[in-house]
Design a protein around this motif. Sequence first.
Motif, PDB file in Angstrom:
ATOM      1  N   THR A 181       3.151  -7.250   9.029  1.00 28.40           N
ATOM      2  CA  THR A 181       2.888  -5.983   8.359  1.00 28.40           C
ATOM      3  C   THR A 181       3.949  -4.991   8.804  1.00 28.40           C
ATOM      4  N   ARG A 241       2.929  -5.778   3.387  1.00 31.86           N
ATOM      5  CA  ARG A 241       2.487  -6.988   4.087  1.00 31.86           C
ATOM      6  C   ARG A 241       3.229  -8.193   3.528  1.00 31.86           C
ATOM      7  N   ARG A 275       5.631  -1.048   8.424  1.00 34.43           N
ATOM      8  CA  ARG A 275       5.480   0.348   8.022  1.00 34.43           C
ATOM      9  C   ARG A 275       6.740   0.776   7.266  1.00 34.43           C
ATOM     10  N   ASP A 279       0.867  -1.181   0.000  1.00 38.31           N
ATOM     11  CA  ASP A 279       0.000   0.000   0.000  1.00 38.31           C
ATOM     12  C   ASP A 279       0.906   1.234   0.000  1.00 38.31           C
ATOM     13  N   ASP A 315       9.891   6.491   4.209  1.00 36.01           N
ATOM     14  CA  ASP A 315       9.567   7.279   3.019  1.00 36.01           C
ATOM     15  C   ASP A 315      10.457   6.943   1.828  1.00 36.01           C
ATOM     16  N   ASN A 320       0.178   4.294  -0.804  1.00 36.83           N
ATOM     17  CA  ASN A 320      -0.452   5.516  -0.293  1.00 36.83           C
ATOM     18  C   ASN A 320      -0.258   5.663   1.214  1.00 36.83           C
ATOM     19  N   ASN A 321      -0.343   4.531   1.915  1.00 39.34           N
ATOM     20  CA  ASN A 321      -0.199   4.562   3.375  1.00 39.34           C
ATOM     21  C   ASN A 321       1.169   4.080   3.853  1.00 39.34           C
ATOM     22  N   GLY A 322       2.022   3.698   2.889  1.00 38.63           N
ATOM     23  CA  GLY A 322       3.367   3.257   3.251  1.00 38.63           C
ATOM     24  C   GLY A 322       3.399   1.989   4.067  1.00 38.63           C
ATOM     25  N   VAL A 323       2.645   0.964   3.612  1.00 30.79           N
ATOM     26  CA  VAL A 323       2.558  -0.306   4.352  1.00 30.79           C
ATOM     27  C   VAL A 323       2.897  -1.471   3.430  1.00 30.79           C
ATOM     28  N   VAL A 356       9.261   3.823   0.100  1.00 34.30           N
ATOM     29  CA  VAL A 356       8.033   4.097  -0.656  1.00 34.30           C
ATOM     30  C   VAL A 356       8.404   4.703  -2.008  1.00 34.30           C
TER      31      VAL A 356
END
Length: 417
Positions: free
Chosen positions: A289, A263, A291, A256, A294, A258-261, A297
Amino acid sequence: MAKRTKQPNGAGSVYQRKDGRWEGAAFLEALDGTRTRFRVYGKTWEEANAKLTEALANARKGIPVETTKLGFGDYLTYWLEQIARPKVRPSTYRSYETYVRLYLIPGLGKKQLKKLTAQDIRTWLVKVAKTCQCCLQGHDAKRPKQHKDPTKQQRCCAVEKCCRKVPSPRTVQYLHALVRSALAQAVREDLVLRNVAKNVQLGTVERPEIQALTLDEARQFLRQARKGRFYAVYAVALGVGLRRGEALGLRWDDVDLNNGVLRVRQALQRQKGEGLKLVPLKTQRSRRTIRLPDNLVKVLKERKAEQAAERLAAGSAWHDPHGLVFTTHIGTAIEPENLYRHFRAVCDAAGIRRVRLHDLRHTCATILLAQGVDTRTIMEILGHSTIVLTMNTYAHVMPEHQAKALNRLEEALGGLA
């Protein structure tokens, strides 16, 4: 001494056979709950009677007798197919099968399961540790006597020059663990009363020291890797400590941006006869999961744009049924060995030590420790099953980490002198 043939009621009977041996017999409860005629043998009446008395004493305690005549080799074959194969990952099963075929069955397979003793297992393990497997398995003898490539012709043991290719202490430890695991299942299925492998004690085996990159080496490596197409794989492996299979099995559905995640849900693995496949992770703790920082990402966004350009260039040749993050130029999964060869080339070009690709994961952990990150957080990032595993794996860097922490404590107290 007068010939004795009778025992008191309920004590079974002891009698002499035609071959001169003494036999004791009694009806006792078996492991499957039925009553069966149990027999023991001895050279004298006293020996047979002592064995029968022990069995009767166990019966009075509610301990059933072992009656199976199953050979340990046959049981191992059953255990592999019916217990291990459905339970473990394909790569783990292949490892089990290899060790059972090459070591366990030749060494212990002829023993009856119920008669296997701790002494049998210990004696066998000691012998394995001293036996050249090249000689035992005839590896060199399978090569041609003459070949234009000298490395492919018979050598070492086949020409009576033993290479002393003995198993490592960790291999011996692994063999012991396999026997213990197989016998634990035999106990659960009431085939034997106890797991005799638990009574075998081996010396401790030192864990190999982790060959992580230093902070400077990691920076040099990333600068060099930035010039190639696998940079994003290395950045993820180093940046969040993914295993090779986890990184190559990463799908866009698991990321993800957009949310910087990120899995971690599966791994890419080569399976015999099936090629590269996505497989479940080994433990529940491995499913995690994370995080993303930046910078990672940003790297993954660049990778997504790069992959879109590759898909466009490949046209109809593009084949990516899983939506993998890291693929070849035509969308197929990356061959792990190809990635490893590229990794070594990057290490050489960067002028740093050649370490394993897996050591990027260790580098992630050791740098985090050096930066003062707590062990529990590192355990969760790496997906270790327990915090003890994390601490044992990185024990060699713990003293330095502890020294820094204590220095900070001393500063906070205003000095201890």
